[in-house]
Design an enzyme around this catalytic site. Structure first.
Site, PDB file in Angstrom:
ATOM      1  N   TYR A  37     -12.678   9.256 -12.639  1.00 24.94           N
ATOM      2  CA  TYR A  37     -12.179   8.154 -11.771  1.00 24.94           C
ATOM      3  C   TYR A  37     -13.176   7.420 -12.233  1.00 24.94           C
ATOM      4  O   TYR A  37     -12.113   5.882 -12.885  1.00 24.94           O
ATOM      5  CB  TYR A  37     -12.864   8.161 -10.303  1.00 24.94           C
ATOM      6  N   ALA A  64      -5.675  -1.720  -5.611  1.00 28.25           N
ATOM      7  CA  ALA A  64      -4.654  -0.349  -5.474  1.00 28.25           C
ATOM      8  C   ALA A  64      -5.195   0.611  -6.527  1.00 28.25           C
ATOM      9  O   ALA A  64      -6.221   0.468  -7.461  1.00 28.25           O
ATOM     10  CB  ALA A  64      -3.673  -0.441  -5.383  1.00 28.25           C
ATOM     11  N   ALA A  65      -5.942   1.983  -5.912  1.00 27.47           N
ATOM     12  CA  ALA A  65      -6.364   2.536  -6.731  1.00 27.47           C
ATOM     13  C   ALA A  65      -6.310   4.249  -6.128  1.00 27.47           C
ATOM     14  O   ALA A  65      -6.180   4.032  -4.793  1.00 27.47           O
ATOM     15  CB  ALA A  65      -7.631   2.388  -7.537  1.00 27.47           C
ATOM     16  N   GLU A  66      -6.791   5.034  -6.852  1.00 34.66           N
ATOM     17  CA  GLU A  66      -6.788   7.110  -6.409  1.00 34.66           C
ATOM     18  C   GLU A  66      -8.286   6.248  -6.714  1.00 34.66           C
ATOM     19  O   GLU A  66      -8.740   6.446  -7.576  1.00 34.66           O
ATOM     20  CB  GLU A  66      -6.606   7.709  -7.765  1.00 34.66           C
ATOM     21  N   THR A  67      -9.201   7.005  -5.379  1.00 35.70           N
ATOM     22  CA  THR A  67     -10.138   7.256  -5.252  1.00 35.70           C
ATOM     23  C   THR A  67     -10.621   8.181  -5.228  1.00 35.70           C
ATOM     24  O   THR A  67     -10.474   9.684  -5.539  1.00 35.70           O
ATOM     25  CB  THR A  67     -10.500   5.884  -4.697  1.00 35.70           C
ATOM     26  N   ILE A  76       1.896   1.114  -6.761  1.00 40.54           N
ATOM     27  CA  ILE A  76       1.776  -0.457  -8.046  1.00 40.54           C
ATOM     28  C   ILE A  76       3.047  -0.041  -9.299  1.00 40.54           C
ATOM     29  O   ILE A  76       3.143  -0.668 -10.245  1.00 40.54           O
ATOM     30  CB  ILE A  76       0.276  -0.769  -8.071  1.00 40.54           C
ATOM     31  N   THR A 103      -1.392   6.413   0.275  1.00 43.24           N
ATOM     32  CA  THR A 103      -2.098   8.021   0.638  1.00 43.24           C
ATOM     33  C   THR A 103      -3.610   8.546   1.257  1.00 43.24           C
ATOM     34  O   THR A 103      -3.256   7.451   2.180  1.00 43.24           O
ATOM     35  CB  THR A 103      -2.284   7.455  -1.294  1.00 43.24           C
ATOM     36  N   ASP A 162       0.888  -0.688   0.105  1.00 39.79           N
ATOM     37  CA  ASP A 162       0.450   0.214   0.059  1.00 39.79           C
ATOM     38  C   ASP A 162       0.663   1.024   0.014  1.00 39.79           C
ATOM     39  O   ASP A 162       2.155   0.750   0.940  1.00 39.79           O
ATOM     40  CB  ASP A 162      -0.591  -0.096   1.331  1.00 39.79           C
ATOM     41  N   ALA A 163       0.537   2.495  -0.474  1.00 38.07           N
ATOM     42  CA  ALA A 163       1.418   3.233  -0.971  1.00 38.07           C
ATOM     43  C   ALA A 163       0.693   4.772   0.405  1.00 38.07           C
ATOM     44  O   ALA A 163       1.260   5.065   0.563  1.00 38.07           O
ATOM     45  CB  ALA A 163       0.991   3.666  -2.333  1.00 38.07           C
ATOM     46  N   LYS A 209     -11.113   3.474 -13.781  1.00 45.08           N
ATOM     47  CA  LYS A 209     -11.354   2.723 -13.879  1.00 45.08           C
ATOM     48  C   LYS A 209     -12.070   1.528 -15.188  1.00 45.08           C
ATOM     49  O   LYS A 209     -11.410   0.639 -14.782  1.00 45.08           O
ATOM     50  CB  LYS A 209     -12.402   2.137 -12.552  1.00 45.08           C
ATOM     51  N   THR A 257     -15.381  -1.185 -10.075  1.00 47.39           N
ATOM     52  CA  THR A 257     -15.860  -0.056  -9.160  1.00 47.39           C
ATOM     53  C   THR A 257     -16.905  -0.320 -10.385  1.00 47.39           C
ATOM     54  O   THR A 257     -17.097  -0.654 -12.030  1.00 47.39           O
ATOM     55  CB  THR A 257     -15.251   1.279  -9.620  1.00 47.39           C
ATOM     56  N   ASP A 258     -18.641   0.635  -9.810  1.00 44.82           N
ATOM     57  CA  ASP A 258     -19.766   0.050 -10.375  1.00 44.82           C
ATOM     58  C   ASP A 258     -20.126   1.462 -10.718  1.00 44.82           C
ATOM     59  O   ASP A 258     -19.856   1.556 -12.051  1.00 44.82           O
ATOM     60  CB  ASP A 258     -20.427  -0.206  -9.612  1.00 44.82           C
TER      61      ASP A 258
END
Length: 163
Positions: A138, A66-69, A46, A24, A21-22, A142, A109-110
């Site tokens: 976002y 892992a993702a920017e959210t 990542i 952030t 995990d970064a 994704k 993600t939905d």
């Protein structure tokens, strides 16, 4: 991701879990502190092949959260969303292949399906066509990450997507 780690530990207590995990704005090590002695934690990104090579040694499965959210943040820094969500996914796939990791589970993600009115009887499913809102960077990143995973499977024949 931390909820998944708790779930997995509870249901598969003999498995070894390594978390990369970064840390952030969206990551918080305190979420894992109660189980810190039961997992291995690596602070890393990542998009950094060195971090990944260390983290993937001896790994037989990846669950890629892992993702920017946060949709709001994507408006102010779209480049970091593309870098982490799209480029990072591709780098992780390449390094997983290099490390001969057997299984790769990509979490999406939905948001990739767009929106439905609150009172709609319609429901999204895995067969719903992608329709991320054009102003939702976002969701766009994704959806592109999902495509990267599918394309990687087509290119390499590994990590059959379950989308």
């Amino acid at each position: 991701g931390s909820n998944f780690v708790y779930y997995w530990l509870k249901n598969h207590p003999k498995d070894k879990i390594r978390v990369l995990d970064a840390l952030t704005y969206a990551g918080n090590y305190e979420n894992l502190r109660p189980i810190a002695k039961k997992i291995e934690f690596i602070k890393g990104d990542i998009t950094n092949r060195g971090h990944l090579r260390q983290a993937l040694k001896g790994v037989d499965a990846i669950v890629h959260y892992a993702a920017e959210t946060h949709v709001d943040r994507s408006v102010f820094d779209p480049g970091s969303f593309w870098r982490a969500n799209v480029v990072g996914t591709r780098i992780l796939l390449e390094e997983a292949k290099r490390a001969k990791v057997d299984r790769f589970h990509h979490i999406s993600t939905d948001e990739v399906y767009g929106e439905l009115p609150l009172d709609s009887k319609e429901r999204f499913s895995e067969s719903t066509p992608y329709a991320p809102r054009p102003d939702n960077l976002y969701a766009i990143s994704k959806a592109e990450a999902d495509r990267v995973v599918k394309d990687f499977y087509k290119e390499t024949g590994i990590y059959r997507p379950r989308c």
